[in-house]
Design a protein around this motif. Structure first.
Motif: not given
Length: 334
Positions: A44-46, A56-57, A68-70, A77-79
């Motif tokens: 979903q995030t892809n 942004l965050l 844990l997923l976040a 994503w280096q966020l």
């Protein structure tokens, strides 16, 4: 897999339903659930990144398992990522209790909490508990009350009516509420107790056994627009929980203009101590709870709804909580 999307203004909510057909030992089923959540999250995030770009965050509510997923997504994503907590199972007195979870899960939880850019909890009590568990600062940011729904009503409160609204779980102690009401009914035979929540045949049977079935009105869960009218017709709300992290129904009652009878536990003390006209009742003391019910019914004072909304409820407004989150993120969102 079924994907459901809801769009409201600039907000998009995506809900993913997955049927796993789990088999084998319980620990293996847990592992399959975890891997499925990871797979769905990255799918979903892809898709999100391809359609609208990276956010942004990342903000997760409840570390198990969203936090844990976040954490994994933030690394991918280096966020920056943030965690907000309101789960009761962290509390020392809670049953079931997170402290009894398997060591791997507790280790992953601590790692994700410590790595988060910031952490918040809905009460000071929960914030202090989480700080002691993860070794990092945790800010208090309370829940909100929607005063466009929960507001004073034209109806007049019934002088004999009390109300309890919950899931009727053991945490909410509905049986003790019924036992206390049975004691109250001996002195105030015209009293009425409204119980709003899911169907619980065992509770109804208990009310019958206590001889109060005729004086207890049961309702299943209702929309908030109807709930506010049920509150407004009552002299007081009862929330006699064994443990809580906040208690949204308390501030909803205040916004409607009725006082609260609550258990004397830390989060309730946070809410009630500086707000006169309410009752804090010791745990496991049905006589004291019955006495508070009696006082509430006898009270001729009407909680000043405008005073509650303008003064006491300001910290729970959308505007103030949103401002707290802007500071929580550490960036200028306006």
């Amino acid at each position: 897999m079924l994907v459901e999307k809801r769009v409201e203004g600039h907000l998009t909510e995506t809900i993913v339903y997955v049927h796993l057909g789990l088999k084998g030992p319980k620990i293996w089923q847990k592992w399959q659930q975890w891997k499925a959540m990871q797979r769905v999250m990255f799918e979903q995030t892809n898709l999100l990144e391809k359609t609208v770009g990276k956010p942004l965050l990342i903000h997760a509510h409840v570390a198990i398992y969203a936090g844990l997923l976040a954490h994994q997504l933030a690394l991918h994503w280096q966020l920056p990522y943030y965690i907000s907590e309101h789960w009761t199972e962290y509390l020392p007195e809670a049953q079931p209790n997170f402290r009894k979870a398997n060591p791997w899960l507790r280790w992953q939880w601590r790692k994700s909490m410590r790595a988060a850019d910031n952490r918040s909890a809905v009460s000071s009590y929960l914030a202090e508990t989480l700080r002691d568990m993860c070794g990092k600062p945790v800010l208090r940011i309370p829940n909100v009350v929607d005063t466009s729904i929960f507001a004073p009503q034209a109806t007049t409160a019934d002088r004999t009516r009390l109300i309890h609204i919950s899931t009727f779980s053991h945490q909410k102690q509905p049986l003790q509420i019924l036992q206390a009401f049975a004691q109250l009914l001996a002195d105030k035979p015209k009293a009425l107790l409204v119980m709003i929540g899911p169907e619980r045949p065992a509770l109804k049977a208990a009310a019958t056994m206590l001889g109060i079935g005729h004086a207890v009105q049961w309702q299943t869960e209702v929309p908030q627009q109807q709930l506010v009218h049920e509150m407004a017709q009552s002299k007081a709300l009862i929330l006699y929980s064994a443990f809580e992290t906040f208690g949204c129904v308390v501030i909803e009652a205040w916004a409607t203009g009725i006082p609260v009878i609550a258990s004397d536990i830390p989060p309730m003390r946070e809410l009630l101590n500086n707000r006169p006209g309410n009752w804090l009742v010791p745990l496991n003391n049905t006589a004291a709870l019955a006495a508070a019910m009696s006082e509430a019914l006898a009270s001729k004072k009407k909680v000043n709804p405008s005073g509650f909304m303008q003064l006491d409820l300001a910290e729970f407004s959308f505007e103030n909580v949103a401002e707290a989150f802007y500071k929580f993120y550490g960036i200028n969102m306006l």
